[in-house]
Design a protein around this motif. Structure first.
Motif, PDB file in Angstrom:
ATOM      1  N   PRO A 135       5.628  -6.718   0.134  1.00  0.00           N
ATOM      2  CA  PRO A 135       5.227  -7.478   1.324  1.00  0.00           C
ATOM      3  C   PRO A 135       5.453  -8.978   1.180  1.00  0.00           C
ATOM      4  CG  PRO A 135       3.582  -5.820   0.795  1.00  0.00           C
ATOM      5  CD  PRO A 135       4.547  -5.838  -0.344  1.00  0.00           C
ATOM      6  N   SER A 139       8.187 -11.318   3.213  1.00  0.00           N
ATOM      7  CA  SER A 139       7.700 -12.454   3.991  1.00  0.00           C
ATOM      8  C   SER A 139       8.406 -13.738   3.577  1.00  0.00           C
ATOM      9  CB  SER A 139       6.188 -12.602   3.805  1.00  0.00           C
ATOM     10  OG  SER A 139       5.506 -11.483   4.334  1.00  0.00           O
ATOM     11  N   ALA A 145       7.243 -10.192  10.574  1.00  0.00           N
ATOM     12  CA  ALA A 145       5.981  -9.655  10.061  1.00  0.00           C
ATOM     13  C   ALA A 145       5.750  -8.216  10.499  1.00  0.00           C
ATOM     14  CB  ALA A 145       4.825 -10.546  10.523  1.00  0.00           C
ATOM     15  N   THR A 148       7.672  -5.951   8.230  1.00  0.00           N
ATOM     16  CA  THR A 148       7.036  -5.908   6.918  1.00  0.00           C
ATOM     17  C   THR A 148       5.812  -5.005   6.932  1.00  0.00           C
ATOM     18  OG1 THR A 148       7.789  -8.170   6.494  1.00  0.00           O
ATOM     19  CG2 THR A 148       6.039  -7.319   5.089  1.00  0.00           C
ATOM     20  N   SER A 149       5.000  -5.108   7.974  1.00  0.00           N
ATOM     21  CA  SER A 149       3.807  -4.261   8.077  1.00  0.00           C
ATOM     22  C   SER A 149       4.175  -2.783   8.175  1.00  0.00           C
ATOM     23  CB  SER A 149       2.977  -4.676   9.293  1.00  0.00           C
ATOM     24  OG  SER A 149       2.542  -6.005   9.173  1.00  0.00           O
ATOM     25  N   VAL A 152       5.118  -1.618   4.739  1.00  0.00           N
ATOM     26  CA  VAL A 152       3.945  -1.470   3.880  1.00  0.00           C
ATOM     27  C   VAL A 152       3.200  -0.178   4.198  1.00  0.00           C
ATOM     28  CG1 VAL A 152       1.698  -2.460   3.314  1.00  0.00           C
ATOM     29  CG2 VAL A 152       3.696  -3.937   3.491  1.00  0.00           C
ATOM     30  N   ARG A 156       2.645   3.137   1.880  1.00  0.00           N
ATOM     31  CA  ARG A 156       1.272   3.581   1.610  1.00  0.00           C
ATOM     32  C   ARG A 156       1.081   5.047   1.945  1.00  0.00           C
ATOM     33  NH1 ARG A 156      -2.407   6.014   0.956  1.00  0.00           N
ATOM     34  NH2 ARG A 156      -4.646   5.521   1.088  1.00  0.00           N
ATOM     35  N   THR A 219       0.057  -9.752  12.528  1.00  0.00           N
ATOM     36  CA  THR A 219      -0.001  -9.503  11.096  1.00  0.00           C
ATOM     37  C   THR A 219      -0.176 -10.812  10.343  1.00  0.00           C
ATOM     38  OG1 THR A 219       2.405  -9.628  10.973  1.00  0.00           O
ATOM     39  CG2 THR A 219       1.439  -7.444  11.220  1.00  0.00           C
ATOM     40  N   LEU A 222       1.760 -12.311   4.783  1.00  0.00           N
ATOM     41  CA  LEU A 222       1.584 -11.507   3.580  1.00  0.00           C
ATOM     42  C   LEU A 222       2.018 -12.246   2.326  1.00  0.00           C
ATOM     43  CD1 LEU A 222       2.796  -8.088   5.003  1.00  0.00           C
ATOM     44  CD2 LEU A 222       0.457  -8.820   4.579  1.00  0.00           C
TER      45      LEU A 222
END
Length: 257
Positions: A135, A139, A145, A148-149, A152, A156, A219, A222
């Motif tokens: 992340p 960034s 963003a 990127t989210s 992530v 996860r 977001t 990060l």
């Protein structure tokens, strides 16, 4: 998300592991672009590229026997490449008693060589970069963003979905399913559909949980949330060396006859 949460990460303390993630991402993109831009009818540049990858594996302490099975993701492209010499037209030659197209042979060689080098380079970055560093690295590279989210969350929950698929497979087998039998293809397809629906429902629950905790669609930065320090110039130089050599080789391949 712990360090090395993704399944391709290989724990280690090599010089490649210690290089910040943003430098490795930039180096990977530059290396792959250099490989793709290399003429396919030359062999020596690809030997040099393979040597660069091998040297990086040695520096990162990545065993060949660990890396090769994980590169099988390119197997469908290899199958396509094998068929090209028989499907292409133009000048033909006899190879092992079979008439194949010269253009198809070069096309097959280009797909296999460039694809293998690209997969090997990407695997090198994945094996030496913990997921927790991605992340901040993205960034700092000015990746939007939102993207990127999404990345992530994908990292996860990919293990969560894999575990869910494993539980569904065990449930089918315990009820008499034989996954390798052709007549069970329908059950497998229904299982994939059920997994998709469960994933969608899980995504909705996660989004509702985020909203209940104050998420407003924006977001955070990060790169400023528990991120490691930025890469100094020396680490940028070290990380850029393989890509710089590849760019020089690709340029020389077009200039040198």
């Amino acid at each position: 998300m712990g360090a090395g949460a993704h399944p391709l990460y290989r724990h280690g303390d090599s010089v490649v592991h210690r290089i910040p993630a943003e430098t490795k991402i930039v180096g990977l993109v530059a290396f792959v672009l250099a490989v793709v831009a290399t003429p396919r009818d030359l062999l020596w540049p690809y030997v040099v590229y393979a040597a660069i990858v091998a040297a990086t594996w040695w520096a990162a302490r990545i065993p060949v026997r660990w890396a090769l099975p994980r590169m099988l993701i390119e197997a469908p492209f290899v199958v396509l490449a094998v068929l090209l010499p028989f499907a292409e037209g133009g000048e033909r030659v006899d190879v092992a008693g079979a008439s194949v197209s010269v253009t198809g042979l070069w096309a097959a060689w280009g797909i296999v060589a460039k694809g293998t080098l690209g997969v090997a380079a990407a695997l090198t970055v994945a094996a030496t970069t913990p997921a927790a560093q991605l992340p901040a690295a993205l960034s700092r590279l000015r990746v939007p963003a939102v993207m990127t989210s999404i990345l992530v969350l994908m990292i996860r929950y990919i293990d969560v979905l894999a575990a869910e698929a494993g539980r569904m497979r065990i449930a089918r087998i315990s009820r008499g399913d034989s996954p390798r039998a052709l007549h069970q293809a329908g059950a497998v397809a229904k299982g994939i559909g059920a997994l998709f629906l469960r994933s969608y429902e899980r995504g909705e629950r996660v989004h509702l949980a985020m909203l209940s905790r104050g998420f407003d669609g924006r977001t955070p930065d990060l790169a400023a949330v528990g991120a490691p320090p930025k890469a100094p110039a020396a680490q940028w130089v070290v990380a850029s060396l393989p890509a710089a050599v590849a760019v020089v080789i690709a340029t020389a391949a077009w200039v040198v006859p």
